[in-house]
Design a protein around this motif. Sequence first.
Motif, PDB file in Angstrom:
ATOM      1  N   PHE A 241      -0.479  -3.656  -9.335  1.00  0.00           N
ATOM      2  CA  PHE A 241      -0.328  -3.049  -8.009  1.00  0.00           C
ATOM      3  C   PHE A 241       0.454  -1.746  -8.101  1.00  0.00           C
ATOM      4  O   PHE A 241       0.031  -0.717  -7.582  1.00  0.00           O
ATOM      5  CB  PHE A 241       0.362  -3.983  -7.007  1.00  0.00           C
ATOM      6  N   TYR A 242       1.638  -1.783  -8.723  1.00  0.00           N
ATOM      7  CA  TYR A 242       2.471  -0.593  -8.775  1.00  0.00           C
ATOM      8  C   TYR A 242       1.825   0.516  -9.600  1.00  0.00           C
ATOM      9  O   TYR A 242       1.973   1.697  -9.280  1.00  0.00           O
ATOM     10  CB  TYR A 242       3.870  -0.931  -9.286  1.00  0.00           C
ATOM     11  N   THR A 243       1.112   0.150 -10.638  1.00  0.00           N
ATOM     12  CA  THR A 243       0.404   1.159 -11.429  1.00  0.00           C
ATOM     13  C   THR A 243      -0.658   1.836 -10.581  1.00  0.00           C
ATOM     14  O   THR A 243      -0.723   3.074 -10.514  1.00  0.00           O
ATOM     15  CB  THR A 243      -0.243   0.511 -12.675  1.00  0.00           C
TER      16      THR A 243
ATOM     17  N   GLY B 253       0.832  -1.197   0.000  1.00  0.00           N
ATOM     18  CA  GLY B 253       0.000   0.000   0.000  1.00  0.00           C
ATOM     19  C   GLY B 253       0.863   1.242   0.000  1.00  0.00           C
ATOM     20  O   GLY B 253       2.036   1.205  -0.385  1.00  0.00           O
ATOM     21  N   LEU B 254       0.270   2.330   0.443  1.00  0.00           N
ATOM     22  CA  LEU B 254       0.973   3.602   0.482  1.00  0.00           C
ATOM     23  C   LEU B 254       1.234   4.028   1.913  1.00  0.00           C
ATOM     24  O   LEU B 254       0.566   3.582   2.845  1.00  0.00           O
ATOM     25  CB  LEU B 254       0.142   4.690  -0.207  1.00  0.00           C
TER      26      LEU B 254
ATOM     27  N   PRO C 176       5.892   6.590 -14.163  1.00  0.00           N
ATOM     28  CA  PRO C 176       6.643   5.343 -14.325  1.00  0.00           C
ATOM     29  C   PRO C 176       5.813   4.241 -14.986  1.00  0.00           C
ATOM     30  O   PRO C 176       4.621   4.110 -14.739  1.00  0.00           O
ATOM     31  CB  PRO C 176       7.003   4.951 -12.891  1.00  0.00           C
ATOM     32  N   ASP C 177       6.491   3.459 -15.833  1.00  0.00           N
ATOM     33  CA  ASP C 177       5.866   2.316 -16.489  1.00  0.00           C
ATOM     34  C   ASP C 177       6.295   1.063 -15.727  1.00  0.00           C
ATOM     35  O   ASP C 177       7.484   0.764 -15.621  1.00  0.00           O
ATOM     36  CB  ASP C 177       6.332   2.241 -17.943  1.00  0.00           C
ATOM     37  N   PHE C 178       5.344   0.363 -15.213  1.00  0.00           N
ATOM     38  CA  PHE C 178       5.643  -0.823 -14.404  1.00  0.00           C
ATOM     39  C   PHE C 178       5.382  -2.118 -15.160  1.00  0.00           C
ATOM     40  O   PHE C 178       5.051  -3.142 -14.572  1.00  0.00           O
ATOM     41  CB  PHE C 178       4.842  -0.793 -13.099  1.00  0.00           C
ATOM     42  N   ASP C 179       5.519  -2.080 -16.484  1.00  0.00           N
ATOM     43  CA  ASP C 179       5.338  -3.266 -17.330  1.00  0.00           C
ATOM     44  C   ASP C 179       4.051  -4.009 -17.009  1.00  0.00           C
ATOM     45  O   ASP C 179       4.033  -5.235 -16.918  1.00  0.00           O
ATOM     46  CB  ASP C 179       6.542  -4.213 -17.201  1.00  0.00           C
TER      47      ASP C 179
END
Length: 180
Positions: free
Chosen positions: A124-126, A67-68, A117-120
Amino acid sequence: MKKTILCMAAALLAISLAACTPTTEKQAETAATAESAAQGGQLVEGKVPGPEEVTISVYSINDDGTGLVQNMDSLEELTEQGLVDKLIEYGTLDEGTTIISFDKEGTSAVVNLSAIPDFDGDPFYTKATLEALINTFIENYELELVKLQVNGEDVTSDLIAADENGYSTYFNDYEEITVE
């Protein structure tokens, strides 16, 4: 007997007041610490930002990657690029990201960045990155709605809730992000 007790109480009071009085050495040390913090633009642990600094809130992905986390920091002046620089510092955005425009109207704003950022395709990261950006701008500029853009193009994702115009509200459940 009463005189003796009174004299002892007065002596103890004088000693305790002398122990609590700040020395010039301690005052000089405190002033030097505050001055070096102001020059370096960094917060000193246990110190409150001075009146010349603005306290900000920056969201970033937590250490567990679940999470954040909300980070409290400060800037000399609240600017859009200053906020983007703090997002870079906390790892939410990539080095070199700049703000192209920040159009605020009432309690909504469009944040146009040079890159996200591109997280492929990692959902989750997106999702976490988009929520961190939205929450950071909403909180620092006291907004209700934020729309993200990259080079003038709306950022759309099925991972985050947005209205028909692409605006999102503050994400309350940021501490634990789930991807369906």
